[in-house]
Write an enzyme that holds these catalytic residues in place. Structure first.
Site, mmCIF file in Angstrom:
data_model
loop_
_atom_site.group_PDB
_atom_site.id
_atom_site.type_symbol
_atom_site.label_atom_id
_atom_site.label_comp_id
_atom_site.label_asym_id
_atom_site.label_seq_id
_atom_site.Cartn_x
_atom_site.Cartn_y
_atom_site.Cartn_z
ATOM 1 N N CYS A 7 0.857 -1.180 0.000
ATOM 2 C CA CYS A 7 0.000 0.000 0.000
ATOM 3 C C CYS A 7 0.897 1.235 0.000
ATOM 4 O O CYS A 7 1.736 1.387 0.893
ATOM 5 C CB CYS A 7 -0.901 0.005 1.232
ATOM 6 S SG CYS A 7 -1.834 1.542 1.410
ATOM 7 N N ASP A 37 -0.389 -5.493 0.727
ATOM 8 C CA ASP A 37 -1.734 -5.753 0.214
ATOM 9 C C ASP A 37 -1.714 -7.161 -0.364
ATOM 10 O O ASP A 37 -0.816 -7.507 -1.127
ATOM 11 C CB ASP A 37 -2.091 -4.783 -0.917
ATOM 12 C CG ASP A 37 -2.590 -3.450 -0.419
ATOM 13 O OD1 ASP A 37 -3.173 -3.409 0.678
ATOM 14 O OD2 ASP A 37 -2.409 -2.455 -1.135
ATOM 15 N N GLU A 77 4.473 -16.979 -21.558
ATOM 16 C CA GLU A 77 5.396 -17.964 -20.991
ATOM 17 C C GLU A 77 5.307 -17.840 -19.470
ATOM 18 O O GLU A 77 5.482 -16.752 -18.917
ATOM 19 C CB GLU A 77 6.816 -17.691 -21.505
ATOM 20 C CG GLU A 77 7.814 -18.775 -21.213
ATOM 21 C CD GLU A 77 8.349 -18.720 -19.809
ATOM 22 O OE1 GLU A 77 8.469 -19.802 -19.188
ATOM 23 O OE2 GLU A 77 8.636 -17.613 -19.316
ATOM 24 N N HIS A 98 -4.382 -0.521 -5.958
ATOM 25 C CA HIS A 98 -5.035 -1.679 -6.569
ATOM 26 C C HIS A 98 -5.392 -1.420 -8.036
ATOM 27 O O HIS A 98 -5.183 -2.264 -8.905
ATOM 28 C CB HIS A 98 -6.323 -2.038 -5.814
ATOM 29 C CG HIS A 98 -6.110 -2.377 -4.379
ATOM 30 N ND1 HIS A 98 -7.113 -2.228 -3.452
ATOM 31 C CD2 HIS A 98 -5.047 -2.870 -3.706
ATOM 32 C CE1 HIS A 98 -6.674 -2.606 -2.275
ATOM 33 N NE2 HIS A 98 -5.423 -2.992 -2.396
#
Length: 139
Positions: free
Chosen positions: A53, A60, A76, A94
């Site tokens: 955060c 987080d 890959e 986020h």
């Protein structure tokens, strides 16, 4: 919060995430899709995603779900793992995680369709889920 921040609704973190779109992260490598021309979906679930955060410096935790329909290239997996691990000590909101992952996925494999969903653990009584989708203009 100063008077200007109160008037605009801006936080004291305004402008502190502007570097995220250009931040150097490991490349998501790819390989040739030998079934190009066949539409199929590849799903990845990353249940132990961790970032930091940017406000509190605390970790987080969440689950990142990636779903895509490949065109001529496929992701890959080892490089995806290394890419995801680069977020571990990164201070990032986020919303920026989900957007950056999708943009890097698009740059790597140019999918026909892609969806990235960040489902974050409950924190401070609030649960956050961020989703972004992409569809190729060629389809």
């Amino acid at each position: 919060m100063d008077d200007r921040q109160q008037e605009t609704g801006a936080s004291s973190y305004e402008g502190r995430q502007e570097h995220i779109p250009t931040l150097k992260l490991p490349d998501i490598e790819s390989f040739a899709n030998v079934y190009e021309g066949k539409d199929y979906t590849i799903d990845f679930t990353i249940p132990e995603f961790t970032a930091v955060c940017p406000k509190t410096g605390l970790p987080d935790f969440g689950t990142i779900e990636i779903s895509y329909v490949p065109s001529d290239r496929c992701v890959e997996l080892k490089s995806l793992k290394e890419y995801i691990l680069a977020y571990r000590n990164l201070g990032i909101f986020h919303e920026n995680v989900v957007n950056r992952i999708l943009e890097d996925l698009i740059k790597s494999v140019r999918p026909k369709y892609a969806r990235v969903r960040g489902d974050y653990n409950l924190r401070g009584g609030i649960k956050t889920v961020v989703t972004r989708e992409f569809r190729s203009e060629a389809d």
